[in-house]
Design a protein around this motif. Structure first.
Motif, PDB file in Angstrom:
ATOM      1  N   MET A 197      39.971  17.422   0.664  1.00 44.16           N
ATOM      2  CA  MET A 197      40.350  18.806   0.383  1.00 44.16           C
ATOM      3  C   MET A 197      41.337  19.191   1.482  1.00 44.16           C
ATOM      4  N   ILE A 198      42.625  19.257   1.115  1.00 42.70           N
ATOM      5  CA  ILE A 198      43.696  19.334   2.104  1.00 42.70           C
ATOM      6  C   ILE A 198      44.309  20.727   2.184  1.00 42.70           C
ATOM      7  N   HIS A 199      44.425  21.204   3.420  1.00 39.85           N
ATOM      8  CA  HIS A 199      45.086  22.468   3.749  1.00 39.85           C
ATOM      9  C   HIS A 199      46.408  22.131   4.418  1.00 39.85           C
ATOM     10  N   CYS A 200      47.507  22.713   3.929  1.00 43.34           N
ATOM     11  CA  CYS A 200      48.811  22.424   4.533  1.00 43.34           C
ATOM     12  C   CYS A 200      49.704  23.659   4.517  1.00 43.34           C
ATOM     13  N   ARG A 201      50.138  24.061   5.713  1.00 41.50           N
ATOM     14  CA  ARG A 201      51.132  25.135   5.838  1.00 41.50           C
ATOM     15  C   ARG A 201      52.164  24.721   6.884  1.00 41.50           C
ATOM     16  N   LYS A 202      53.412  24.700   6.452  1.00 41.56           N
ATOM     17  CA  LYS A 202      54.544  24.372   7.328  1.00 41.56           C
ATOM     18  C   LYS A 202      54.434  22.974   7.938  1.00 41.56           C
ATOM     19  N   GLY A 203      53.786  22.065   7.208  1.00 38.72           N
ATOM     20  CA  GLY A 203      53.650  20.717   7.755  1.00 38.72           C
ATOM     21  C   GLY A 203      53.637  19.649   6.683  1.00 38.72           C
ATOM     22  N   GLN A 204      54.253  19.936   5.516  1.00 35.79           N
ATOM     23  CA  GLN A 204      54.157  18.988   4.409  1.00 35.79           C
ATOM     24  C   GLN A 204      54.808  17.643   4.739  1.00 35.79           C
ATOM     25  N   GLN A 205      55.930  17.655   5.429  1.00 38.95           N
ATOM     26  CA  GLN A 205      56.611  16.396   5.750  1.00 38.95           C
ATOM     27  C   GLN A 205      55.711  15.483   6.574  1.00 38.95           C
ATOM     28  N   LEU A 216      54.232  16.173  -3.799  1.00 37.16           N
ATOM     29  CA  LEU A 216      52.774  16.045  -3.709  1.00 37.16           C
ATOM     30  C   LEU A 216      52.190  15.320  -4.918  1.00 37.16           C
ATOM     31  N   LEU A 217      52.804  15.517  -6.074  1.00 42.28           N
ATOM     32  CA  LEU A 217      52.286  14.882  -7.288  1.00 42.28           C
ATOM     33  C   LEU A 217      52.578  13.392  -7.337  1.00 42.28           C
ATOM     34  N   THR A 218      53.382  12.878  -6.398  1.00 44.40           N
ATOM     35  CA  THR A 218      53.562  11.425  -6.341  1.00 44.40           C
ATOM     36  C   THR A 218      52.278  10.738  -5.891  1.00 44.40           C
ATOM     37  N   PHE A 219      51.358  11.501  -5.298  1.00 42.04           N
ATOM     38  CA  PHE A 219      50.020  10.975  -4.996  1.00 42.04           C
ATOM     39  C   PHE A 219      49.198  11.127  -6.273  1.00 42.04           C
ATOM     40  N   GLU A 256      59.305  23.762  -6.806  1.00 46.44           N
ATOM     41  CA  GLU A 256      59.267  22.588  -7.675  1.00 46.44           C
ATOM     42  C   GLU A 256      59.408  21.288  -6.892  1.00 46.44           C
ATOM     43  N   LYS A 257      60.290  21.279  -5.900  1.00 52.95           N
ATOM     44  CA  LYS A 257      60.515  20.067  -5.108  1.00 52.95           C
ATOM     45  C   LYS A 257      59.266  19.682  -4.330  1.00 52.95           C
ATOM     46  N   GLU A 258      58.604  20.671  -3.723  1.00 53.22           N
ATOM     47  CA  GLU A 258      57.375  20.402  -2.957  1.00 53.22           C
ATOM     48  C   GLU A 258      56.260  19.931  -3.879  1.00 53.22           C
ATOM     49  N   ALA A 259      56.174  20.539  -5.060  1.00 53.63           N
ATOM     50  CA  ALA A 259      55.157  20.118  -6.028  1.00 53.63           C
ATOM     51  C   ALA A 259      55.394  18.674  -6.458  1.00 53.63           C
TER      52      ALA A 259
END
Length: 264
Positions: free
Chosen positions: A132-140, A171-174, A165-168
């Motif tokens: 269960m992942i929390h991510c803010r300002k650290g996606q890279q 993440l959906l590549t996982f 859309e780009k960020e989604a």
């Protein structure tokens, strides 16, 4: 129509006065399961106690939240690991969480957050528990760590997704992961009603509240609770142009796929 709240801090002090009532309202609204994340060592105990109070309904997730990472993070992880190493606790625990990276307020413990997150990703592989992942300002940074373990991870949720859309798409590549969608979907200035249908299939979404935080419209500004998932579900049905029943069916199916231990 039934749904699942995959993220509520039901053990928090905000619910101390009326926890039973909150659960009863959730049941009445259609919530058939609640998933409860720990955020530090102390909350592991409170999360487990709350789940024991509502057996077969509330399920624990154990982890160290990135905002709780300090210089003593190794000691904190050692304390949480002691819970997971107990067979009785591990049997009940459905995920490693809430874990991740958060640089929104500060980067003071930037490197500590990265190390603590990677260690808990290793736990997910070892115990074969979803994240269960929390991510803010650290996606890279988060994606870079996850890539190292991608083939061995059983899956998980990118909790409280509010990106574009780009960020989604990234993440959906996982492929074994889904996006957790909550009250932000209903906010007036939210771009999610447009982003999600264009970039995210319903088969990659789970519903959540993050209660007591981020209550949806028309409850915004109030303490959030699981019964309010219904407003998120309704807005999602409008966004995707499908029935509320279809959103409930598909998101429930997604939850069962990602969190099988909750349905054994």
């Amino acid at each position: 129509m039934e749904f699942i709240d995959t993220h509520i801090h039901l053990d928090g002090p905000e619910f101390d006065e009326d926890r039973d009532d909150v659960v009863e309202r959730a049941r009445q609204a259609g919530a058939n399961s609640l998933f409860i994340p720990a955020i530090d060592v102390k909350s592991c105990e409170s999360v487990l106690n709350v789940c024991e109070r509502y057996p077969g309904y509330a399920y624990p997730m154990l982890g160290l939240h990135p905002e709780e990472v300090r210089d003593d993070w190794r000691e904190a992880l050692k304390g949480i690991r002691q819970y997971l190493d107990r067979p009785d606790v591990l049997a009940k625990t459905i995920a490693v969480g809430e874990v991740g990276i958060d640089y929104y307020w500060s980067r003071e413990f930037e490197h500590e957050q990265l190390e603590a997150f990677e260690e808990q990703v290793k736990w997910a592989v070892e115990y074969q528990l979803p994240l269960m992942i929390h991510c803010r300002k650290g996606q890279q940074e988060l994606v870079r760590i996850l890539r190292k373990y991608e083939k061995d991870l059983p899956g998980g949720v990118f909790h409280c997704f509010t990106g574009n859309e780009k960020e989604a798409a990234e993440l959906l590549t996982f492929e074994r992961f889904a996006l957790g969608i909550g009250g932000v979907l209903t906010f007036k200035k939210s771009h999610l009603p447009e982003v999600l249908p264009s970039a995210v299939p319903l088969s990659r979404i789970v519903l959540e509240t993050d209660a007591p935080y981020m209550a949806p419209v028309p409850k915004r500004g109030q303490r959030n609770e699981s019964a309010f998932v219904l407003y998120v579900l309704q807005r999602m049905a409008q966004s995707y142009g499908v029935s509320e029943e279809e959103v409930a069916r598909q998101t429930n199916e997604n939850v069962r796929r990602i969190f099988p231990k909750a349905f054994l």
